[in-house]
Design an enzyme around this catalytic site. Structure first.
Site, PDB file in Angstrom:
ATOM      1  N   GLY A   9      35.905  47.850  30.872  1.00 51.23           N
ATOM      2  CA  GLY A   9      37.411  47.047  31.905  1.00 51.23           C
ATOM      3  C   GLY A   9      37.226  45.818  31.649  1.00 51.23           C
ATOM      4  N   PHE A  13      41.375  41.895  34.190  1.00 54.68           N
ATOM      5  CA  PHE A  13      41.731  40.353  34.123  1.00 54.68           C
ATOM      6  C   PHE A  13      40.298  39.281  33.637  1.00 54.68           C
ATOM      7  CE2 PHE A  13      40.863  37.107  37.569  1.00 54.68           C
ATOM      8  CZ  PHE A  13      41.545  36.034  36.675  1.00 54.68           C
ATOM      9  N   GLY A  15      37.673  41.484  32.118  1.00 52.38           N
ATOM     10  CA  GLY A  15      36.885  41.255  31.455  1.00 52.38           C
ATOM     11  C   GLY A  15      37.385  41.116  30.030  1.00 52.38           C
ATOM     12  N   THR A 135      31.182  42.296  43.603  1.00 55.65           N
ATOM     13  CA  THR A 135      31.692  40.228  44.028  1.00 55.65           C
ATOM     14  C   THR A 135      30.503  40.222  44.967  1.00 55.65           C
ATOM     15  OG1 THR A 135      33.468  40.877  45.710  1.00 55.65           O
ATOM     16  CG2 THR A 135      32.476  42.590  45.627  1.00 55.65           C
ATOM     17  N   ASP A 136      31.073  38.902  45.747  1.00 59.24           N
ATOM     18  CA  ASP A 136      30.380  38.619  46.848  1.00 59.24           C
ATOM     19  C   ASP A 136      30.974  39.190  48.299  1.00 59.24           C
ATOM     20  OD1 ASP A 136      33.303  37.534  47.274  1.00 59.24           O
ATOM     21  OD2 ASP A 136      32.452  35.459  47.870  1.00 59.24           O
ATOM     22  N   GLU A 137      32.328  40.478  48.541  1.00 58.79           N
ATOM     23  CA  GLU A 137      33.173  40.794  49.231  1.00 58.79           C
ATOM     24  C   GLU A 137      31.506  41.720  49.656  1.00 58.79           C
ATOM     25  OE1 GLU A 137      36.584  41.368  49.438  1.00 58.79           O
ATOM     26  OE2 GLU A 137      37.274  40.115  47.564  1.00 58.79           O
ATOM     27  N   TYR A 160      36.850  48.889  48.756  1.00 60.25           N
ATOM     28  CA  TYR A 160      36.804  48.575  48.100  1.00 60.25           C
ATOM     29  C   TYR A 160      35.291  47.475  47.791  1.00 60.25           C
ATOM     30  CZ  TYR A 160      36.012  43.987  44.751  1.00 60.25           C
ATOM     31  OH  TYR A 160      35.691  43.320  43.634  1.00 60.25           O
ATOM     32  N   LYS A 164      31.889  48.907  45.653  1.00 57.18           N
ATOM     33  CA  LYS A 164      31.010  47.617  44.745  1.00 57.18           C
ATOM     34  C   LYS A 164      29.701  48.274  45.753  1.00 57.18           C
ATOM     35  CE  LYS A 164      32.621  45.782  42.148  1.00 57.18           C
ATOM     36  NZ  LYS A 164      32.514  46.181  40.513  1.00 57.18           N
TER      37      LYS A 164
HETATM   38  N1  LIG Z   1      39.144  39.116  40.571  1.00 61.69           N
HETATM   39  C1  LIG Z   1      37.855  38.735  40.950  1.00 61.69           C
HETATM   40  O1  LIG Z   1      37.935  37.409  41.806  1.00 61.69           O
HETATM   41  C2  LIG Z   1      36.827  39.597  41.572  1.00 61.69           C
HETATM   42  C3  LIG Z   1      35.756  38.855  42.230  1.00 61.69           C
HETATM   43  C4  LIG Z   1      34.453  39.320  42.063  1.00 61.69           C
HETATM   44  C5  LIG Z   1      34.593  40.398  41.473  1.00 61.69           C
HETATM   45  N2  LIG Z   1      35.195  41.086  40.686  1.00 61.69           N
HETATM   46  C6  LIG Z   1      34.760  42.829  39.519  1.00 61.69           C
HETATM   47  O2  LIG Z   1      34.687  41.575  38.224  1.00 61.69           O
HETATM   48  C7  LIG Z   1      35.328  43.278  37.522  1.00 61.69           C
HETATM   49  C8  LIG Z   1      36.603  43.183  36.747  1.00 61.69           C
HETATM   50  O3  LIG Z   1      37.327  42.391  37.558  1.00 61.69           O
HETATM   51  P1  LIG Z   1      39.050  42.567  37.769  1.00 61.69           P
HETATM   52  O4  LIG Z   1      39.654  41.184  38.384  1.00 61.69           O
HETATM   53  O5  LIG Z   1      38.576  41.743  36.837  1.00 61.69           O
HETATM   54  O6  LIG Z   1      40.072  43.136  37.794  1.00 61.69           O
HETATM   55  P2  LIG Z   1      41.047  44.146  36.879  1.00 61.69           P
HETATM   56  O7  LIG Z   1      41.652  45.180  38.046  1.00 61.69           O
HETATM   57  O8  LIG Z   1      42.164  42.924  36.878  1.00 61.69           O
HETATM   58  O9  LIG Z   1      40.974  45.111  35.624  1.00 61.69           O
HETATM   59  C9  LIG Z   1      39.879  46.218  35.669  1.00 61.69           C
HETATM   60  C10 LIG Z   1      39.997  46.986  35.057  1.00 61.69           C
HETATM   61  O10 LIG Z   1      39.069  47.824  34.607  1.00 61.69           O
HETATM   62  C11 LIG Z   1      40.173  48.926  34.045  1.00 61.69           C
HETATM   63  N3  LIG Z   1      39.493  50.303  34.726  1.00 61.69           N
HETATM   64  C12 LIG Z   1      39.264  50.245  36.172  1.00 61.69           C
HETATM   65  N4  LIG Z   1      38.983  51.816  37.009  1.00 61.69           N
HETATM   66  C13 LIG Z   1      38.161  52.292  35.201  1.00 61.69           C
HETATM   67  C14 LIG Z   1      37.575  53.375  34.625  1.00 61.69           C
HETATM   68  N5  LIG Z   1      37.239  54.464  35.934  1.00 61.69           N
HETATM   69  N6  LIG Z   1      37.545  53.288  33.664  1.00 61.69           N
HETATM   70  C15 LIG Z   1      37.807  52.730  33.007  1.00 61.69           C
HETATM   71  N7  LIG Z   1      38.373  51.350  33.105  1.00 61.69           N
HETATM   72  C16 LIG Z   1      38.608  51.608  34.518  1.00 61.69           C
HETATM   73  C17 LIG Z   1      41.257  48.590  34.778  1.00 61.69           C
HETATM   74  O11 LIG Z   1      42.101  49.627  33.839  1.00 61.69           O
HETATM   75  C18 LIG Z   1      41.384  47.764  34.401  1.00 61.69           C
HETATM   76  O12 LIG Z   1      41.673  47.415  33.048  1.00 61.69           O
HETATM   77  C19 LIG Z   1      35.154  44.043  39.126  1.00 61.69           C
HETATM   78  O13 LIG Z   1      34.552  44.841  38.723  1.00 61.69           O
HETATM   79  C20 LIG Z   1      35.908  43.338  39.997  1.00 61.69           C
HETATM   80  O14 LIG Z   1      34.714  43.858  41.353  1.00 61.69           O
HETATM   81  C21 LIG Z   1      36.256  40.623  40.713  1.00 61.69           C
END
Ligand SMILES: NC(=O)c1ccc[n+]([C@@H]2O[C@H](COP(=O)([O-])OP(=O)(O)OC[C@H]3O[C@@H](n4cnc5c(N)ncnc54)[C@H](O)[C@@H]3O)[C@@H](O)[C@H]2O)c1
Length: 335
Positions: A9, A13, A15, A135-137, A160, A164
């Site tokens: 990923g 964002f 990653g 996530t905390d969710e 969602y 998770k």
């Molecule tokens: N953004 C937040 O505030 C937040 C908070 C808590 C946890 N998270 C966790 O952090 C991680 C990253 O979140 P983010 O905000 O960067 O999300 P995002 O949606 O911006 O990015 C997710 C990336 O994962 C890739 N992806 C999705 N499904 C896929 C698959 N089957 N195979 C390969 N790639 C795949 C997408 O193409 C995308 O580039 C997630 O696991 C999310 O649950 C995010």
């Protein structure tokens, strides 16, 4: 730091911020980014490391078990930062299936292929580590008081957060059943550059700049904790290197905001940065819209464990980070 790191990923964002952070911090390490390139991805965020001989990108869907097996066996990762997931709650309400596939099955595929490969060698089995980012969710919602800790019961309310939570349990079981070297982080809402347009902060900035209504769910009373993405990157790095195997670590910014107060704050900063005077206060564009179904009221984080055990802390200067973030999106949307 380990020498071959797989980031899943990495075109999203968090990653992409993580890859830039780790690539700069660990000049001895190589990073492989696998991402299916969904609507939420943008590879241009990784332009600064695109030409590096320590970075490789491969388009790959983690739901495809064979593709996951092949990449694990050819790259031979010593560590995995697993971030790939469908991440937007509203999308999970409209269509939950991709969330179950990517978040639960995808996590299983990665874990299982790592387990099978790593267990073939005793040294590899002990040393190689899988960090699962969650996530905390998963803990559901809080009332006016209290905060989530690692001991909070799971009570996910959206497809969602349920997906998770499911992935967290699969990871947990790989420690308890197989003794696999896994760690999990559960963090609050991240903010910073590279976030997809659909999320709250980019939405407020984009709609305000376009002089459209700024949509706020319900009465904007829901409370979220906001964590700067670089602080989160440091937390993931620390847990990956020093966290205790099998443990989870909650990460938060100690920075609670009611949605409506945060939206007003963003408008105030926008007024200062790009405003056209008191007559055109961006706050006048705020419009309350029908609340999200199952909208959790409040999230808050007690991050004592990661602070006390691993010495992590978030930066104090929320307003400065928010202003920098806003400047980044203003540039992006004004292009
Ligand atoms: N953004 C937040 O505030 C937040 C908070 C808590 C946890 N998270 C966790 O952090 C991680 C990253 O979140 P983010 O905000 O960067 O999300 P995002 O949606 O911006 O990015 C997710 C990336 O994962 C890739 N992806 C999705 N499904 C896929 C698959 N089957 N195979 C390969 N790639 C795949 C997408 O193409 C995308 O580039 C997630 O696991 C999310 O649950 C995010």
């Amino acid at each position: 730091m380990k020498k071959r790191i797989l980031v899943t990923g990495g075109a999203g964002f968090i990653g992409s911020n993580l890859l830039l952070h780790l690539h700069e911090k660990y000049p001895e390490a190589h990073f492989l980014n696998i991402d299916k390139l969904s609507y939420a991805s943008d590879l241009s965020y990784l332009d600064p490391i695109k030409g590096s001989n320590r970075y490789t990108f491969k388009k790959l869907d983690i739901v495809d078990r064979k593709a996951v097996r092949d990449i694990i066996r050819s790259y031979k990762p010593e560590g995995v930062f697993h971030l790939a997931a469908e991440s937007h709650v509203d999308n999970s309400i409209k269509g939950p299936e991709p969330f179950i596939k990517s978040n639960v099955l995808g996590t299983f595929n990665l874990l299982e292929e790592c387990r099978q490969f790593w267990k073939e060698d005793e040294g590899r089995w002990q040393n190689n580590r899988f960090l699962h980012v969650s996530t905390d969710e998963v803990y559901g919602e809080l009332g006016e008081q209290g905060a989530f800790s690692e001991d909070s019961p799971y009570a996910p309310n959206s497809p969602y957060s349920a997906s998770k939570a499911g992935s967290d349990f699969v990871v947990r079981s790989y420690f308890h059943t197989y003794g696999m070297n896994v760690v999990t982080t559960n963090c609050s809402n991240n903010f910073g550059p590279h976030q997809h347009d659909e999320k709250l902060i980019p939405t407020v900035i984009r709609t305000a700049l376009n002089k459209n209504n700024i949509p706020v769910y319900g009465k904007g009373e829901n409370v979220r904790d906001w964590l700067y993405v670089t602080d989160h990157c440091e937390a993931m790095d620390l847990v990956f290197r020093e966290g205790t195997t099998g443990e989870t670590y909650i990460v938060g910014g100690n920075n609670e905001w009611k949605n409506i107060d945060l939206v007003k704050k963003i408008c105030d900063i926008l007024n200062e940065e790009v405003g056209e005077g008191p007559e055109s206060d961006y706050k006048s564009l705020i419009t309350f819209v029908t609340d999200r179904p199952g909208h959790d009221f409040r999230y808050a984080i007690d991050a004592s464990k990661i602070k006390e055990e691993l010495g992590w802390k978030s930066q104090e200067s929320f307003e400065e980070r928010l202003r920098e973030t806003i400047q980044w999106y203003v540039k992006r949307y004004n292009k």
